[in-house]
Design a protein around this motif. Structure first.
Motif, PDB file in Angstrom:
ATOM      1  N   ASN A 221      17.455  43.007  36.707  1.00 32.98           N
ATOM      2  CA  ASN A 221      17.317  43.800  37.931  1.00 32.98           C
ATOM      3  C   ASN A 221      18.140  43.266  39.094  1.00 32.98           C
ATOM      4  O   ASN A 221      18.160  43.885  40.171  1.00 32.98           O
ATOM      5  N   TYR A 222      18.821  42.129  38.932  1.00 32.06           N
ATOM      6  CA  TYR A 222      19.546  41.511  40.041  1.00 32.06           C
ATOM      7  C   TYR A 222      20.526  42.467  40.738  1.00 32.06           C
ATOM      8  O   TYR A 222      20.584  42.490  41.971  1.00 32.06           O
ATOM      9  N   PRO A 223      21.317  43.264  39.980  1.00 33.44           N
ATOM     10  CA  PRO A 223      22.269  44.152  40.672  1.00 33.44           C
ATOM     11  C   PRO A 223      21.588  45.151  41.604  1.00 33.44           C
ATOM     12  O   PRO A 223      22.198  45.604  42.572  1.00 33.44           O
ATOM     13  N   LEU A 224      20.321  45.495  41.324  1.00 36.46           N
ATOM     14  CA  LEU A 224      19.608  46.474  42.139  1.00 36.46           C
ATOM     15  C   LEU A 224      18.782  45.803  43.236  1.00 36.46           C
ATOM     16  O   LEU A 224      18.652  46.339  44.340  1.00 36.46           O
ATOM     17  N   LEU A 225      18.241  44.618  42.952  1.00 34.74           N
ATOM     18  CA  LEU A 225      17.429  43.909  43.942  1.00 34.74           C
ATOM     19  C   LEU A 225      18.240  43.536  45.178  1.00 34.74           C
ATOM     20  O   LEU A 225      17.681  43.382  46.272  1.00 34.74           O
ATOM     21  N   LEU A 226      19.539  43.410  45.038  1.00 36.56           N
ATOM     22  CA  LEU A 226      20.405  43.125  46.180  1.00 36.56           C
ATOM     23  C   LEU A 226      20.238  44.154  47.293  1.00 36.56           C
ATOM     24  O   LEU A 226      20.465  43.848  48.470  1.00 36.56           O
ATOM     25  N   PHE A 227      19.833  45.358  46.946  1.00 36.63           N
ATOM     26  CA  PHE A 227      19.809  46.454  47.904  1.00 36.63           C
ATOM     27  C   PHE A 227      18.387  46.882  48.275  1.00 36.63           C
ATOM     28  O   PHE A 227      18.180  47.983  48.793  1.00 36.63           O
ATOM     29  N   ALA A 228      17.416  46.002  48.029  1.00 32.95           N
ATOM     30  CA  ALA A 228      16.035  46.290  48.415  1.00 32.95           C
ATOM     31  C   ALA A 228      15.936  46.443  49.929  1.00 32.95           C
ATOM     32  O   ALA A 228      16.514  45.660  50.683  1.00 32.95           O
ATOM     33  N   ALA A 229      15.200  47.452  50.373  1.00 33.23           N
ATOM     34  CA  ALA A 229      15.017  47.673  51.809  1.00 33.23           C
ATOM     35  C   ALA A 229      14.020  46.682  52.393  1.00 33.23           C
ATOM     36  O   ALA A 229      14.111  46.321  53.561  1.00 33.23           O
ATOM     37  N   SER A 230      13.083  46.224  51.570  1.00 36.03           N
ATOM     38  CA  SER A 230      12.067  45.276  52.023  1.00 36.03           C
ATOM     39  C   SER A 230      12.686  43.886  52.205  1.00 36.03           C
ATOM     40  O   SER A 230      13.235  43.302  51.263  1.00 36.03           O
ATOM     41  N   LYS A 231      12.570  43.349  53.426  1.00 34.48           N
ATOM     42  CA  LYS A 231      13.112  42.015  53.685  1.00 34.48           C
ATOM     43  C   LYS A 231      12.354  40.956  52.884  1.00 34.48           C
ATOM     44  O   LYS A 231      12.926  39.953  52.457  1.00 34.48           O
ATOM     45  N   GLU A 232      11.038  41.171  52.688  1.00 37.25           N
ATOM     46  CA  GLU A 232      10.255  40.216  51.909  1.00 37.25           C
ATOM     47  C   GLU A 232      10.699  40.202  50.452  1.00 37.25           C
ATOM     48  O   GLU A 232      10.835  39.128  49.845  1.00 37.25           O
ATOM     49  N   LYS A 233      10.936  41.383  49.878  1.00 40.79           N
ATOM     50  CA  LYS A 233      11.425  41.448  48.494  1.00 40.79           C
ATOM     51  C   LYS A 233      12.797  40.800  48.381  1.00 40.79           C
ATOM     52  O   LYS A 233      13.064  40.036  47.449  1.00 40.79           O
ATOM     53  N   PHE A 234      13.664  41.083  49.354  1.00 40.49           N
ATOM     54  CA  PHE A 234      15.001  40.502  49.332  1.00 40.49           C
ATOM     55  C   PHE A 234      14.917  38.976  49.443  1.00 40.49           C
ATOM     56  O   PHE A 234      15.636  38.256  48.750  1.00 40.49           O
ATOM     57  N   ARG A 235      14.035  38.478  50.312  1.00 40.31           N
ATOM     58  CA  ARG A 235      13.886  37.028  50.466  1.00 40.31           C
ATOM     59  C   ARG A 235      13.422  36.380  49.161  1.00 40.31           C
ATOM     60  O   ARG A 235      13.925  35.328  48.764  1.00 40.31           O
ATOM     61  N   GLN A 236      12.459  37.009  48.489  1.00 43.97           N
ATOM     62  CA  GLN A 236      11.976  36.484  47.205  1.00 43.97           C
ATOM     63  C   GLN A 236      13.106  36.455  46.178  1.00 43.97           C
ATOM     64  O   GLN A 236      13.229  35.498  45.400  1.00 43.97           O
ATOM     65  N   PHE A 237      13.908  37.515  46.189  1.00 45.19           N
ATOM     66  CA  PHE A 237      15.061  37.581  45.279  1.00 45.19           C
ATOM     67  C   PHE A 237      16.050  36.450  45.565  1.00 45.19           C
ATOM     68  O   PHE A 237      16.527  35.771  44.642  1.00 45.19           O
ATOM     69  N   VAL A 238      16.348  36.221  46.852  1.00 47.55           N
ATOM     70  CA  VAL A 238      17.307  35.170  47.221  1.00 47.55           C
ATOM     71  C   VAL A 238      16.760  33.794  46.835  1.00 47.55           C
ATOM     72  O   VAL A 238      17.504  32.929  46.351  1.00 47.55           O
ATOM     73  N   GLU A 239      15.461  33.577  47.040  1.00 47.87           N
ATOM     74  CA  GLU A 239      14.857  32.311  46.635  1.00 47.87           C
ATOM     75  C   GLU A 239      15.038  32.075  45.134  1.00 47.87           C
ATOM     76  O   GLU A 239      15.303  30.952  44.694  1.00 47.87           O
ATOM     77  N   GLN A 240      14.920  33.170  44.369  1.00 46.63           N
ATOM     78  CA  GLN A 240      15.080  33.064  42.913  1.00 46.63           C
ATOM     79  C   GLN A 240      16.507  32.692  42.520  1.00 46.63           C
ATOM     80  O   GLN A 240      16.719  31.768  41.736  1.00 46.63           O
ATOM     81  N   ILE A 241      17.498  33.377  43.097  1.00 45.94           N
ATOM     82  CA  ILE A 241      18.879  33.107  42.686  1.00 45.94           C
ATOM     83  C   ILE A 241      19.373  31.768  43.211  1.00 45.94           C
ATOM     84  O   ILE A 241      20.212  31.115  42.572  1.00 45.94           O
ATOM     85  N   ILE A 242      18.833  31.321  44.350  1.00 47.52           N
ATOM     86  CA  ILE A 242      19.198  29.999  44.850  1.00 47.52           C
ATOM     87  C   ILE A 242      18.616  28.926  43.934  1.00 47.52           C
ATOM     88  O   ILE A 242      19.271  27.926  43.629  1.00 47.52           O
ATOM     89  N   GLY A 243      17.382  29.144  43.483  1.00 50.71           N
ATOM     90  CA  GLY A 243      16.769  28.211  42.536  1.00 50.71           C
ATOM     91  C   GLY A 243      17.557  28.105  41.244  1.00 50.71           C
ATOM     92  O   GLY A 243      17.595  27.038  40.606  1.00 50.71           O
ATOM     93  N   GLU A 244      18.212  29.200  40.859  1.00 49.18           N
ATOM     94  CA  GLU A 244      19.037  29.209  39.645  1.00 49.18           C
ATOM     95  C   GLU A 244      20.464  28.756  39.913  1.00 49.18           C
ATOM     96  O   GLU A 244      21.265  28.652  38.984  1.00 49.18           O
ATOM     97  N   ASN A 245      20.787  28.550  41.208  1.00 48.25           N
ATOM     98  CA  ASN A 245      22.164  28.230  41.623  1.00 48.25           C
ATOM     99  C   ASN A 245      23.133  29.301  41.119  1.00 48.25           C
ATOM    100  O   ASN A 245      24.233  29.006  40.636  1.00 48.25           O
ATOM    101  N   ASN A 246      22.705  30.571  41.275  1.00 44.96           N
ATOM    102  CA  ASN A 246      23.489  31.713  40.802  1.00 44.96           C
ATOM    103  C   ASN A 246      24.532  32.067  41.867  1.00 44.96           C
ATOM    104  O   ASN A 246      24.284  32.893  42.751  1.00 44.96           O
ATOM    105  N   ILE A 247      25.690  31.440  41.771  1.00 44.90           N
ATOM    106  CA  ILE A 247      26.716  31.544  42.811  1.00 44.90           C
ATOM    107  C   ILE A 247      27.174  32.987  43.028  1.00 44.90           C
ATOM    108  O   ILE A 247      27.352  33.429  44.171  1.00 44.90           O
TER     109      ILE A 247
END
Length: 281
Positions: free
Chosen positions: A163-189
């Protein structure tokens, strides 16, 4: 950069959406077209995926959220500032039928997908009587008409890699923040880079909290290197020089350049420098 204006927001996010989806499908060596014209009318699909080989369709089914793809697959994007309306839904369906008629193909060979940043309640709950929607999973809805539409709501999707390609465009700032926390934890450059373009402030904050400020600076430099000229075009003159000293603002100008300025240009320069116009004494 503010994206409160719906038109400005679409101009800002649409290219990023198309770039992300192109990147996603390129990783799978699958074809992906954007801005596909239909008929001679001024109408274009946001994207079209043509998978003529069974092996291509199987790969898309197994490795993307699009487990239902057929040969011809239309994709449309609706950002948080450009929500999906009933009229917009009908226009998307119109492009679908134009494509079928122009290419002379059966509807059984085609799918339609709409990716919406937030839930389009009027479409889901107030559609015409002949259009009903069923849940296909969290954040995934499918219409029950003869030529069905698959609708993904970015705000409602699970935070998982497909779902990463779609989560980038979530309108919810909380959902987007959770997504960013996940990809940073994975070091997904790759996705940290895209997140920095979509919501730079939130991405910066999460990187700082994770102690990875240097990574943000690297992503920022990457954006500047690839988009610097385009970004400058979107900025006002005041935004471009904000924070610069007078000396820095005049860098590159010599005495002859200043002498060659006409009266209007001199007045504009004085205003930009915030200096008193001594000619008014």
């Amino acid at each position: 950069m503010s994206t409160d204006n719906p038109i400005a927001s679409r101009e800002f996010l649409d290219p990023v959406f198309k770039e992300v989806m192109t990147f996603n499908f390129a990783q799978l060596a699958l074809p992906f077209e954007t801005q596909v014209e239909v008929s001679r009318l001024p109408r274009t699909m946001d994207a079209l995926v043509v998978l003529e080989k069974a092996t291509e369709r199987e790969k898309a089914h197994a490795q993307t959220v699009f487990s239902y793809f057929r040969v011809y697959n239309q994709i449309e994007f609706k950002s948080k500032a450009d929500p999906l309306t009933r009229d917009g839904y009908n226009l998307i369906r119109g492009r679908s039928y134009l494509y079928l008629g122009e290419k002379k193909i059966s509807a059984s060979l085609m799918t339609v997908t709409i990716i919406s940043a937030r839930q389009p309640r009027n479409v889901l709950y107030h559609s015409p009587p002949d259009v009903k929607w069923e849940s296909e999973g969290k954040g995934h809805y499918k219409s029950t008409d003869i030529f069905p539409v698959n609708l993904f709501v970015c705000n409602e999707l699970e935070i998982e890699s497909k779902n990463y390609p779609l989560l980038l465009f979530a309108a919810s700032k909380e959902k987007f923040r959770q997504f960013v926390e996940q990809i940073i934890g994975e070091n997904n450059i790759a996705y940290i880079y895209y997140a920095s373009r979509v919501e730079p402030q939130i991405t910066k904050e999460v990187l700082q909290m994770a102690g990875k400020q240097n990574l943000y600076e690297k992503q920022l430099q990457r954006i500047v290197d690839s988009m610097g000229t385009d970004l400058l075009k979107k900025m006002t003159p005041e935004e471009r020089v904000r924070g610069l000293t007078v000396a820095e603002r005049l860098t590159g100008l010599n005495l002859e350049d200043l002498r060659a300025l006409d009266a209007k240009s001199k007045a504009e320069l004085l205003q930009l420098l915030k200096l008193p116009d001594e000619t008014q004494d």
